[in-house]
Motif scaffolding. Structure first.
Motif, PDB file in Angstrom:
ATOM      1  N   LYS A   3      90.630  89.477  37.867  1.00 49.46           N
ATOM      2  CA  LYS A   3      91.372  88.289  37.454  1.00 49.46           C
ATOM      3  C   LYS A   3      92.674  88.700  36.777  1.00 49.46           C
ATOM      4  N   ARG A   4      93.703  87.958  37.041  1.00 46.29           N
ATOM      5  CA  ARG A   4      94.983  88.275  36.420  1.00 46.29           C
ATOM      6  C   ARG A   4      95.303  87.230  35.356  1.00 46.29           C
ATOM      7  N   TYR A   5      95.517  87.734  34.179  1.00 45.93           N
ATOM      8  CA  TYR A   5      95.840  86.807  33.102  1.00 45.93           C
ATOM      9  C   TYR A   5      97.246  87.054  32.592  1.00 45.93           C
ATOM     10  N   ASP A   6      97.949  85.992  32.301  1.00 48.35           N
ATOM     11  CA  ASP A   6      99.238  86.116  31.631  1.00 48.35           C
ATOM     12  C   ASP A   6      99.022  85.854  30.145  1.00 48.35           C
ATOM     13  N   ILE A   7      99.856  86.500  29.345  1.00 49.16           N
ATOM     14  CA  ILE A   7      99.793  86.234  27.908  1.00 49.16           C
ATOM     15  C   ILE A   7     100.691  85.034  27.602  1.00 49.16           C
ATOM     16  N   VAL A   8     100.142  84.067  26.932  1.00 51.60           N
ATOM     17  CA  VAL A   8     100.942  82.926  26.498  1.00 51.60           C
ATOM     18  C   VAL A   8     100.974  82.945  24.980  1.00 51.60           C
TER      19      VAL A   8
ATOM     20  N   LYS B  25      92.444  78.439  33.404  1.00 53.11           N
ATOM     21  CA  LYS B  25      91.376  79.147  32.715  1.00 53.11           C
ATOM     22  C   LYS B  25      91.969  80.000  31.599  1.00 53.11           C
ATOM     23  N   ILE B  26      91.264  80.054  30.488  1.00 54.26           N
ATOM     24  CA  ILE B  26      91.723  80.900  29.392  1.00 54.26           C
ATOM     25  C   ILE B  26      90.783  82.102  29.269  1.00 54.26           C
ATOM     26  N   GLY B  27      91.358  83.299  29.340  1.00 60.75           N
ATOM     27  CA  GLY B  27      90.550  84.519  29.299  1.00 60.75           C
ATOM     28  C   GLY B  27      90.252  84.977  27.887  1.00 60.75           C
ATOM     29  N   GLU B 112      95.301  84.616  26.633  1.00 55.77           N
ATOM     30  CA  GLU B 112      95.477  85.159  27.976  1.00 55.77           C
ATOM     31  C   GLU B 112      95.047  84.050  28.920  1.00 55.77           C
ATOM     32  N   ALA B 113      95.917  83.736  29.870  1.00 56.31           N
ATOM     33  CA  ALA B 113      95.621  82.553  30.678  1.00 56.31           C
ATOM     34  C   ALA B 113      95.883  82.754  32.158  1.00 56.31           C
ATOM     35  N   GLU B 114      95.078  82.092  32.945  1.00 54.55           N
ATOM     36  CA  GLU B 114      95.233  82.101  34.394  1.00 54.55           C
ATOM     37  C   GLU B 114      95.919  80.792  34.782  1.00 54.55           C
TER      38      GLU B 114
END
Lengths: 223, 116
Positions: A3-8, B25-27, B112-114
């Motif tokens: 899964k690829r997550y971006d930092i917000v 989705k929030i990781g 961290e978010a998708e």
């Protein structure tokens, strides 16, 4: 596949949304010129008893509404509505405090535009209600003699955020080891601006001093 | 027990952010909690775990807690000192004219978010 997550980045205080709603409440109540008072204390400190005395003294002068917040039940709302003022019972569903959002919903349900004065009798608790701004014009906390004069040391935030500290049940001072001066000194160390009162809501002793102050505050605020 | 209330506030903020940023989705959620914020972290984690499985966007998220140290400033000698160790009394000059500089925060730092 990974899964690829971006930092917000958020960088927001957790209660920022609460404070926004509290600000909105202040705006709305300013517009309708409704003075809103948040009453906080431990369970059994005398919130309802003092409220009854206060309403009896002021109800011919102001149109009053009361929101009773409790985890459950409606005993307080029944007692207060018997005085002939508009009353709303709010159930927090076990939650230990009112937040701004619940308060705003309560105010709308109660109807605030035509009222001069609204009291929120917050959930009986010295910890959590202090954390949540509900948009009140005046924050009042009650400390009863049987609870002890050391409470400012144990629950400092409540004394920091309150404008008034009402020491209630002074008729019971003889049987409790309560040092009023020490209590005031402790509260002032946390909040030099706090205004202390010493009274018995049950016997009526010094209640007039509180009523005079409150009446003056309301008049000044609504000018 | 205001921990549950705080969890609800965080969830509200994050769900609003998710809507604005089109997050599906929030990781992970990183929270910065001050040493004297009054939040009991064990209790807070329990509340978080209870709540997150009931929230679509948060249900698989990991909670990361960062502690921010509490620091008090002394108005008399103008030194700073660790609040938790010394409390209100300045350890350098004994003054009570002290106030908290940092330590009562509770900040949602980042997630961290998708996204879509």
């Amino acid at each position: 596949m990974e899964k690829r997550y971006d930092i917000v980045e958020i960088k927001e205080n957790v209660l920022a949304d609460n404070d926004r709603v509290a600000g909105k409440i202040r705006e709305e109540l300013r517009r309708s010129n409704t003075c809103f008072i948040n009453l906080m204390a431990s369970p059994g400190a005398g919130k309802t008893s003092l409220l009854i005395k206060t309403i009896e003294a002021l109800k011919d002068k102001y149109s009053i509404g009361v929101m009773e917040a409790d985890a459950d039940g409606d005993v307080d709302a029944k007692t207060i509505s018997a005085l002939g003022v508009r009353t709303l019972q709010i159930h927090t569903g076990g939650l230990c405090h009112m937040d701004a959002d619940m308060t705003f919903r309560g105010l709308k349900e109660l109807g605030f535009e035509d009222l001069d004065l609204i009291f929120l009798e917050n959930v009986g608790n010295l910890v959590c209600p202090a954390e949540f701004d509900v948009g009140a014009a005046l924050q009042v906390m009650i400390l009863s003699v049987p609870e002890g004069d050391d409470k400012p040391l144990k629950y400092p935030l409540m004394f920091k955020v309150s404008d008034c500290m009402i020491v209630n049940k002074i008729d019971a001072e003889a049987v409790f080891d309560f040092d009023y001066e020490a209590c005031v000194e402790r509260a002032r160390a946390l909040n030099p601006e706090i205004r202390p009162f010493r009274l018995s809501a049950l016997k009526g002793e010094n209640v007039d001093e509180w009523i005079r102050y409150l009446d003056g505050f309301i008049r000044e605020w609504r000018k | 027990m205001h921990e549950m209330g705080i969890v609800l506030h965080i969830a509200k903020t994050l769900n609003e952010t998710a809507e604005e940023e089109k997050i599906t989705k929030i990781g992970s959620v990183t929270l910065q909690v001050g040493e004297v914020s009054g939040i009991i972290t064990d209790l807070f984690v329990d509340c978080w775990n209870y709540f997150k499985v009931r929230n679509e966007i948060l249900k698989d998220s990991e909670l990361k807690l960062e502690t921010l140290p509490a620091v008090t400033f002394c108005g008399d000698c103008e030194k700073t000192y660790p609040t938790v160790k010394y409390g209100r009394e300045c350890p350098y000059c004994g003054s009570y004219e002290t106030w908290l500089l940092t330590g009562n925060e509770c900040i949602i730092k980042e997630i961290e978010a998708e996204t879509l």
